[in-house]
Design a protein around this motif. Structure first.
Motif, mmCIF file in Angstrom:
data_model
loop_
_atom_site.group_PDB
_atom_site.id
_atom_site.type_symbol
_atom_site.label_atom_id
_atom_site.label_comp_id
_atom_site.label_asym_id
_atom_site.label_seq_id
_atom_site.Cartn_x
_atom_site.Cartn_y
_atom_site.Cartn_z
ATOM 1 N N ALA A 248 14.481 -58.116 1.054
ATOM 2 C CA ALA A 248 13.918 -58.929 -0.210
ATOM 3 C C ALA A 248 12.942 -57.898 -0.740
ATOM 4 C CB ALA A 248 13.353 -60.208 0.143
ATOM 5 N N GLY A 249 12.037 -57.518 -0.051
ATOM 6 C CA GLY A 249 11.055 -56.409 -0.644
ATOM 7 C C GLY A 249 11.491 -55.578 -1.448
ATOM 8 N N ARG A 250 12.595 -54.792 -0.852
ATOM 9 C CA ARG A 250 13.186 -53.558 -1.427
ATOM 10 C C ARG A 250 14.054 -54.016 -2.545
ATOM 11 N NH1 ARG A 250 11.274 -50.310 -2.272
ATOM 12 N NH2 ARG A 250 10.884 -49.752 -0.024
ATOM 13 N N ARG A 251 14.778 -55.183 -2.613
ATOM 14 C CA ARG A 251 15.293 -55.616 -3.703
ATOM 15 C C ARG A 251 14.520 -56.216 -5.071
ATOM 16 N NH1 ARG A 251 20.261 -59.603 -1.616
ATOM 17 N NH2 ARG A 251 21.457 -58.284 -0.439
ATOM 18 N N GLY A 252 13.212 -56.733 -4.510
ATOM 19 C CA GLY A 252 12.366 -57.057 -5.627
ATOM 20 C C GLY A 252 11.756 -56.019 -6.175
ATOM 21 N N GLY A 253 11.763 -54.737 -5.949
ATOM 22 C CA GLY A 253 11.100 -53.548 -6.626
ATOM 23 C C GLY A 253 9.735 -53.542 -6.225
ATOM 24 N N PHE A 254 9.305 -53.949 -5.329
ATOM 25 C CA PHE A 254 7.963 -53.815 -4.871
ATOM 26 C C PHE A 254 7.418 -52.233 -4.400
ATOM 27 C CE2 PHE A 254 8.784 -58.360 -4.359
ATOM 28 C CZ PHE A 254 7.334 -58.839 -4.545
ATOM 29 N N GLY A 255 6.267 -51.831 -4.784
ATOM 30 C CA GLY A 255 5.871 -50.650 -4.764
ATOM 31 C C GLY A 255 5.833 -50.082 -3.286
ATOM 32 N N LEU A 256 5.298 -50.910 -2.465
ATOM 33 C CA LEU A 256 5.594 -50.532 -0.841
ATOM 34 C C LEU A 256 6.083 -51.799 0.004
ATOM 35 C CD1 LEU A 256 4.515 -48.621 1.279
ATOM 36 C CD2 LEU A 256 2.634 -49.836 1.054
#
Length: 152
Positions: free
Chosen positions: A109-117
């Motif tokens: 989910a973090g990766r899909r959300g475009g989070f910086g890290l």
């Protein structure tokens, strides 16, 4: 059966308390002292209570829990909606925010959300788990969040 499980889950923390991971608490306190906005996001309806019982709820500016996710009709992980809502509330763009997760769906989910890290936490401390967290999108994997401060 579900009601019994729910009762057990809520009674145990009330009776025994909740132990927070010491390295995690040190990192959160360090980030808070630096003035970095902090959000807790969890699909659990009990997240707020667990954070209170662990005596760390006050360290977070924002909490988006399962009850809030339900109210807002946010889809579950690996959809990033829960994390995006948690970042939106203090006004932090996802690309400038970090997600810390120990679950594969959360890392994804973090990766899909475009989070910086996206930081994966390997609570199992196994090569298989570490590899799976990386495969699902973690930028880095640690066994303990204290490692992000050069500890451990």
């Amino acid at each position: 059966m579900a009601a019994h499980k729910e009762a057990l889950f809520t009674e145990r923390p009330r009776a025994e308390g909740v132990d927070a991971y010491p390295g995690t608490v040190r990192l959160v306190r360090t980030l808070r002292s630096a003035g970095i906005p902090l959000a807790a996001a969890s699909a659990s309806r009990h997240a707020g209570e667990l954070l209170e019982r662990a005596c760390v709820r006050h360290l977070f500016d924002v909490l988006v829990d399962g009850a809030e996710a339900g109210r807002l009709a946010l889809p579950g992980k690996p959809d990033p909606a829960l994390f995006l809502e948690a970042a939106r509330r203090p006004g932090v763009p996802a690309r400038q925010a970090a997600v810390v997760e120990d679950a594969l769906a959360g890392v994804e989910a973090g990766r899909r959300g475009g989070f910086g890290l996206v930081v994966g936490v390997d609570r199992a401390h196994t090569p298989d788990t570490r590899g799976a967290l990386l495969k699902h999108g973690a930028d880095l994997v640690v066994d303990d969040l204290a490692e992000l401060m050069g500890e451990g």
